[in-house]
Design a protein around this motif. Structure first.
Motif, PDB file in Angstrom:
ATOM      1  N   CYS A  11       0.853  -1.185   0.000  1.00 23.73           N
ATOM      2  CA  CYS A  11       0.000   0.000   0.000  1.00 23.73           C
ATOM      3  C   CYS A  11       0.893   1.241   0.000  1.00 23.73           C
ATOM      4  CB  CYS A  11      -0.916  -0.022   1.222  1.00 23.73           C
ATOM      5  SG  CYS A  11      -1.942   1.465   1.382  1.00 23.73           S
ATOM      6  N   SER A  12       0.602   2.179  -0.880  1.00 27.91           N
ATOM      7  CA  SER A  12       1.447   3.374  -0.979  1.00 27.91           C
ATOM      8  C   SER A  12       1.232   4.351   0.180  1.00 27.91           C
ATOM      9  CB  SER A  12       1.204   4.092  -2.304  1.00 27.91           C
ATOM     10  OG  SER A  12      -0.127   4.540  -2.376  1.00 27.91           O
ATOM     11  N   ARG A  13       0.213   4.119   0.990  1.00 29.51           N
ATOM     12  CA  ARG A  13      -0.045   5.020   2.119  1.00 29.51           C
ATOM     13  C   ARG A  13       0.467   4.442   3.434  1.00 29.51           C
ATOM     14  NH1 ARG A  13      -4.616   6.284   5.640  1.00 29.51           N
ATOM     15  NH2 ARG A  13      -4.539   8.495   6.119  1.00 29.51           N
ATOM     16  N   CYS A  14       0.048   3.215   3.784  1.00 30.54           N
ATOM     17  CA  CYS A  14       0.417   2.648   5.094  1.00 30.54           C
ATOM     18  C   CYS A  14       1.541   1.614   5.001  1.00 30.54           C
ATOM     19  CB  CYS A  14      -0.803   2.019   5.762  1.00 30.54           C
ATOM     20  SG  CYS A  14      -1.373   0.487   4.998  1.00 30.54           S
ATOM     21  N   GLU A  15       1.930   1.249   3.790  1.00 28.74           N
ATOM     22  CA  GLU A  15       3.018   0.310   3.510  1.00 28.74           C
ATOM     23  C   GLU A  15       2.712  -1.123   3.925  1.00 28.74           C
ATOM     24  OE1 GLU A  15       6.552   2.058   5.163  1.00 28.74           O
ATOM     25  OE2 GLU A  15       6.506   3.721   3.741  1.00 28.74           O
ATOM     26  N   LYS A  16       1.435  -1.433   4.185  1.00 28.52           N
ATOM     27  CA  LYS A  16       1.030  -2.801   4.481  1.00 28.52           C
ATOM     28  C   LYS A  16       1.091  -3.622   3.195  1.00 28.52           C
ATOM     29  CE  LYS A  16      -3.396  -4.319   5.443  1.00 28.52           C
ATOM     30  NZ  LYS A  16      -4.660  -4.236   6.193  1.00 28.52           N
ATOM     31  N   VAL A  17       1.613  -4.844   3.279  1.00 27.13           N
ATOM     32  CA  VAL A  17       1.698  -5.724   2.107  1.00 27.13           C
ATOM     33  C   VAL A  17       0.409  -6.537   2.019  1.00 27.13           C
ATOM     34  CG1 VAL A  17       2.969  -7.616   1.040  1.00 27.13           C
ATOM     35  CG2 VAL A  17       4.214  -5.813   2.235  1.00 27.13           C
ATOM     36  N   ALA A  23      -6.337  -5.280  -3.212  1.00 27.36           N
ATOM     37  CA  ALA A  23      -5.863  -3.905  -3.405  1.00 27.36           C
ATOM     38  C   ALA A  23      -6.717  -3.174  -4.443  1.00 27.36           C
ATOM     39  CB  ALA A  23      -4.405  -3.919  -3.866  1.00 27.36           C
ATOM     40  N   VAL A  24      -6.705  -1.867  -4.343  1.00 34.87           N
ATOM     41  CA  VAL A  24      -7.308  -1.003  -5.352  1.00 34.87           C
ATOM     42  C   VAL A  24      -6.223  -0.035  -5.818  1.00 34.87           C
ATOM     43  CG1 VAL A  24      -9.626  -1.163  -4.376  1.00 34.87           C
ATOM     44  CG2 VAL A  24      -8.129   0.690  -3.662  1.00 34.87           C
ATOM     45  N   GLY A  25      -6.497   0.687  -6.876  1.00 37.31           N
ATOM     46  CA  GLY A  25      -5.505   1.625  -7.372  1.00 37.31           C
ATOM     47  C   GLY A  25      -6.103   2.976  -7.685  1.00 37.31           C
ATOM     48  N   LEU A  26      -5.353   4.018  -7.388  1.00 33.59           N
ATOM     49  CA  LEU A  26      -5.704   5.368  -7.808  1.00 33.59           C
ATOM     50  C   LEU A  26      -4.815   5.702  -8.989  1.00 33.59           C
ATOM     51  CD1 LEU A  26      -6.035   7.278  -4.414  1.00 33.59           C
ATOM     52  CD2 LEU A  26      -7.865   6.436  -5.896  1.00 33.59           C
ATOM     53  N   HIS A  44     -10.081   6.135   4.066  1.00 33.24           N
ATOM     54  CA  HIS A  44      -9.603   7.398   4.636  1.00 33.24           C
ATOM     55  C   HIS A  44      -9.390   8.476   3.578  1.00 33.24           C
ATOM     56  CE1 HIS A  44      -9.129   5.991   8.723  1.00 33.24           C
ATOM     57  NE2 HIS A  44      -8.547   4.902   8.254  1.00 33.24           N
ATOM     58  N   VAL A  45      -8.823   8.119   2.420  1.00 30.34           N
ATOM     59  CA  VAL A  45      -8.501   9.144   1.425  1.00 30.34           C
ATOM     60  C   VAL A  45      -9.551   9.273   0.334  1.00 30.34           C
ATOM     61  CG1 VAL A  45      -6.018   9.010   1.767  1.00 30.34           C
ATOM     62  CG2 VAL A  45      -7.067   7.590   0.037  1.00 30.34           C
ATOM     63  N   LEU A  53     -10.491   5.584  -9.876  1.00 31.81           N
ATOM     64  CA  LEU A  53     -10.374   4.448  -8.978  1.00 31.81           C
ATOM     65  C   LEU A  53     -10.472   3.152  -9.773  1.00 31.81           C
ATOM     66  CD1 LEU A  53     -10.243   3.333  -6.073  1.00 31.81           C
ATOM     67  CD2 LEU A  53     -12.743   3.431  -6.050  1.00 31.81           C
ATOM     68  N   GLU A  54      -9.484   2.297  -9.615  1.00 31.83           N
ATOM     69  CA  GLU A  54      -9.496   0.974 -10.237  1.00 31.83           C
ATOM     70  C   GLU A  54      -9.691  -0.052  -9.135  1.00 31.83           C
ATOM     71  OE1 GLU A  54      -6.632  -0.185 -13.219  1.00 31.83           O
ATOM     72  OE2 GLU A  54      -6.000   1.910 -13.373  1.00 31.83           O
TER      73      GLU A  54
END
Length: 63
Positions: A11-17, A23-26, A44-45, A53-54
Motif C-alpha cells: 500500500c502506498s499510504r500505510c506500507e502494508k503488504v 488492493a485497489v488503485g488510484l 480514509h482518502v 479508482l481501479e
C-alpha cells in the motif's frame, strides 16, 4: 510500484503488504501516476479529484 513475490503489493499510504486481489488503485493518467491502496486507506482518502479508482488491479499479477 513493485509487485512482490506471490502477487502481493505494498500500500502506498500505510506500507502494508496485501494481495493484489485485495488492493485497489488510484490512477492519474495525465501524469502517469498510479498509487496502490489497501481498502482501509481507501476509506480514509477516498478518490481525490483528478484520479480514477481501479477496483481490480489483478492485471499486474505475474505468472
Amino acid at each position: 510500484m513493485e509487485i512482490l513475490e506471490g502477487n502481493r503489493i505494498e500500500c502506498s499510504r500505510c506500507e502494508k503488504v496485501i494481495d493484489l486481489e485485495d488492493a485497489v488503485g488510484l490512477n492519474k493518467r495525465s501524469r502517469a501516476m498510479f498509487k496502490p491502496l489497501c481498502e482501509d486507506c481507501l476509506k480514509h482518502v477516498g478518490c481525490p479529484p483528478g484520479f480514477e479508482l481501479e477496483r481490480d488491479i489483478t492485471y499486474f499479477a505475474r505468472d
